[in-house]
Design an enzyme around this catalytic site. Structure first.
Site, PDB file in Angstrom:
ATOM      1  N   ASP A 137       0.827  -1.221   0.000  1.00  0.00           N
ATOM      2  CA  ASP A 137       0.000   0.000   0.000  1.00  0.00           C
ATOM      3  C   ASP A 137       0.860   1.270   0.000  1.00  0.00           C
ATOM      4  OD1 ASP A 137      -1.896  -1.913   0.364  1.00  0.00           O
ATOM      5  OD2 ASP A 137      -2.450  -1.331   2.390  1.00  0.00           O
ATOM      6  N   ARG A 172     -13.536  -4.356 -25.614  1.00  0.00           N
ATOM      7  CA  ARG A 172     -14.241  -4.417 -24.324  1.00  0.00           C
ATOM      8  C   ARG A 172     -13.805  -3.305 -23.396  1.00  0.00           C
ATOM      9  NH1 ARG A 172     -12.884 -10.637 -23.241  1.00  0.00           N
ATOM     10  NH2 ARG A 172     -14.841 -11.556 -23.923  1.00  0.00           N
ATOM     11  N   ARG A 303       0.807  -9.727  -3.562  1.00  0.00           N
ATOM     12  CA  ARG A 303       1.363  -9.855  -2.213  1.00  0.00           C
ATOM     13  C   ARG A 303       2.435 -10.937  -2.127  1.00  0.00           C
ATOM     14  NH1 ARG A 303      -2.750  -8.481   2.244  1.00  0.00           N
ATOM     15  NH2 ARG A 303      -2.072 -10.459   3.112  1.00  0.00           N
TER      16      ARG A 303
HETATM   17  O1  F6P Z   1      -2.309  -3.840   4.110  1.00  0.00           O
HETATM   18  C1  F6P Z   1      -2.055  -4.469   2.909  1.00  0.00           C
HETATM   19  C2  F6P Z   1      -3.266  -4.999   2.275  1.00  0.00           C
HETATM   20  O2  F6P Z   1      -2.757  -5.660   1.162  1.00  0.00           O
HETATM   21  C3  F6P Z   1      -4.385  -4.011   1.917  1.00  0.00           C
HETATM   22  O3  F6P Z   1      -4.176  -3.344   0.727  1.00  0.00           O
HETATM   23  C4  F6P Z   1      -5.596  -4.915   1.854  1.00  0.00           C
HETATM   24  O4  F6P Z   1      -6.815  -4.209   2.021  1.00  0.00           O
HETATM   25  C5  F6P Z   1      -5.325  -5.824   2.995  1.00  0.00           C
HETATM   26  O5  F6P Z   1      -3.922  -5.952   3.066  1.00  0.00           O
HETATM   27  C6  F6P Z   1      -5.950  -7.198   2.889  1.00  0.00           C
HETATM   28  O6  F6P Z   1      -5.383  -7.981   3.879  1.00  0.00           O
HETATM   29  P1  F6P Z   1      -5.815  -9.341   4.537  1.00  0.00           P
HETATM   30  O7  F6P Z   1      -6.987  -9.863   3.821  1.00  0.00           O
HETATM   31  O8  F6P Z   1      -4.598 -10.189   4.416  1.00  0.00           O
HETATM   32  O9  F6P Z   1      -6.087  -9.004   5.971  1.00  0.00           O
END
Ligand code: F6P
Length: 380
Positions: A137, A172, A303
Site C-alpha cells: 500500500d 471491451r 502480495r
Molecule cells: O495492508 C495491505 C493490504 O494488502 C491491503 O491493501 C488490503 O486491504 C489488505 O492488506 C488485505 O489484507 P488481509 O486480507 O490479508 O487481511
C-alpha cells in the site's frame, strides 16, 4: 553474553521481507555476535501459551539465498494485543513475560501501520523495538517507499497492461482492481504504468454519473476502455447510479449488502468494487451483454510475489540499518526508511502519520486520475 533478538513479520505479507530478515541475521551475527530467533505469526506467536512452538532460530548459514524468496518465512498475523478485550485479557503483559522467558533483549520486525503501532506500545512499556516498513500500500510516512511496493507496481503494471491489450482485441471495457486501503498509491502507479484511461483513487470521491459518462465517451471513441480502480475508491451508497444498480442487479445488491468486516485493528476488509462497477457500467452505458465489461481483481497476486532487485536491496539496507540501531547504537522506538538515496530512521509517531496521495488535481488528472466536478469545485 551475546544479545538475543526476536524477529517478527506482522500484517499483510509482501515481497522483500525475507531480504530484511536475512540481512539482519547476517549483520547481527558478524558485527555484534547476536543470536536471532524468528517468531512465527508475529504478536500471535509471542502471545501464545507455548511461544516455543513458534520459534525459528536463525543463523547466517540458515539465511543463505533467503533474499530471493517471496512472502515471509516467519508467516504473519493481524493479531492485535492492544484491543480493549485483549488488554483486559492481559495479552500485552503476557507477551512481555514470554519475551522475558525466552531471554529476548529486543525485537526487530517488519510491519505496516498496525504492527508499527503495536511495536510503539511495547516500546512505551519499556521493551526495545525497531521496525522496517513493509506494505504494497506504501501508506506509511517517513520513508519514500515501503518494502514490497516496487515489486507490486512492476508486476501489477504488467498484469494491467495484459488485460488492456486483451480488452482492445475484444473491444471491451476492462476494470482492474488493486489493493491499497485508504491510499491510492498502488492504483495510481499501476494505472499510470499500464496506460489506463481512467484511474480512481480513494482520495478523490467518485460521482458515478460523471464517471460512467466519461467511460462511455472513451469507449465510443476507442471501442475499448482500460480502467484501474483502487479497492478503497469512495462511492456513496446513496449515489443515484448505485441506487439504480441496486434495483436492477441482484449481484450489486448482494455485494453491497455484504457488510464490510473489520480486522483486529478496525480496518475494513475491502475488495469487490470492480464487480460492482462492471454491472454499473453495463446498466449506465446501456450495453447488451455483461461480457462487454470484464473485471480483474489483482488483489493477492501482488502480495506473494518474489521480490525484484529493488526490494531485495531495500530489504538488505533496512536490515543493516535496523540492526545497527538496536545493537550498535543501543537505540529503539524508531522505524527505518529510505529518503532519496539515504537510509535513515524516524520515531514511530512520525511514521504513523497517514501517507495518502497528496498531489494537486491538475497533476493527477494529467496522469489519468478521474476527478468528479463536485470534488474539484469544493476547492480541496
Ligand atoms: O495492508 C495491505 C493490504 O494488502 C491491503 O491493501 C488490503 O486491504 C489488505 O492488506 C488485505 O489484507 P488481509 O486480507 O490479508 O487481511
Amino acid at each position: 553474553m551475546s544479545p538475543k533478538i526476536a524477529l517478527i513479520t506482522g500484517g499483510g505479507d509482501c515481497p522483500g521481507i525475507n531480504a530484511f530478515l536475512a540481512s539482519a541475521v547476517r549483520r547481527g551475527n558478524s558485527e555484534y555476535n547476536a543470536e536471532f530467533i524468528g517468531v512465527k505469526n508475529a504478536f500471535a506467536g509471542l502471545a501464545a501459551d507455548d511461544p516455543e512452538q513458534y520459534l525459528l532460530p536463525l543463523k547466517t548459514e540458515d539465511v543463505i539465498g533467503l533474499e530471493n524468496r517471496s512472502s515471509t518465512i516467519l508467516e504473519s498475523s493481524r493479531f492485535n494485543p492492544f484491543t480493549g478485550e485483549n488488554i483486559a485479557k492481559g495479552y500485552p503483559q503476557k507477551i512481555l513475560d514470554n519475551l522475558d522467558r525466552l531471554g529476548v533483549d529486543g525485537i526487530l520486525g517488519t510491519g505496516g501501520n498496525d504492527t508499527i503501532l503495536c511495536a510503539g506500545n511495547f516500546e512505551k512499556m519499556g521493551f526495545p523495538t525497531v521496525m522496517a516498513p513493509k506494505s504494497i500500500d506504501n501508506d506509511v510516512s517517513g520513508t519514500d517507499v515501503m518494502l514490497g511496493f516496487r515489486t507490486a507496481i512492476y508486476f501489477g503494471a504488467q498484469a494491467a497492461r495484459s488485460t488492456a491489450d486483451s480488452a482492445r482485441a475484444h473491444r471491451r471495457i476492462s476494470v482492474v482492481e488493486v489493493m491499497g486501503r485508504q491510499a491510492g498509491w498502488l492504483a495510481l502507479e499501476i494505472g499510470v504504468a499500464s496506460g489506463a484511461c481512467l484511474i480512481t483513487i480513494p482520495e478523490r470521491p467518485v460521482d458515478l454519473a460523471e464517471y460512467c459518462a466519461e467511460v462511455k465517451r472513451i469507449y465510443r471513441k476507442h471501442s475499448c476502455a482500460n480502467l484501474v480502480v483502487a479497492e478503497g475508491t469512495s462511492i456513496s451508497y446513496y449515489d443515484p447510479v448505485i441506487v439504480r444498480a441496486r434495483k436492477e442487479s441482484d449481484v450489486v445488491r448482494a455485494l453491497l449488502e455484504e457488510a464490510p468486516e473489520l480486522d483486529a485493528f478496525g480496518n475494513p476488509k475491502l475488495g469487490g468494487i470492480s464487480q460492482i462497477l462492471r454491472r454499473v457500467l453495463k446498466i449506465e452505458l446501456g450495453l447488451e451483454k455483461i461480457e462487454e465489461v470484464r473485471s480483474t481483481d489483482l488483489g493477492f497476486t501482488l502480495r506473494g510475489l518474489a521480490p525484484l532487485a529493488d526490494d531485495i536491496i531495500l530489504g538488505i539496507r533496512f536490515g543493516i540499518k535496523a540492526t545497527d540501531i538496536i545493537l550498535g547504537e543501543n537505540r529503539s522506538g524508531t522505524m527505518v526508511g529510505i529518503n532519496g538515496l539515504e537510509i535513515n530512521d524516524v520515531p514511530y509517531e512520525q511514521a504513523l502519520k497517514p501517507k495518502t496521495v497528496n498531489r494537486p488535481d491538475k497533476e493527477l488528472e494529467a496522469l489519468g486520475v478521474f476527478i468528479s466536478s463536485a470534488y474539484r469545485n469544493s476547492g480541496q
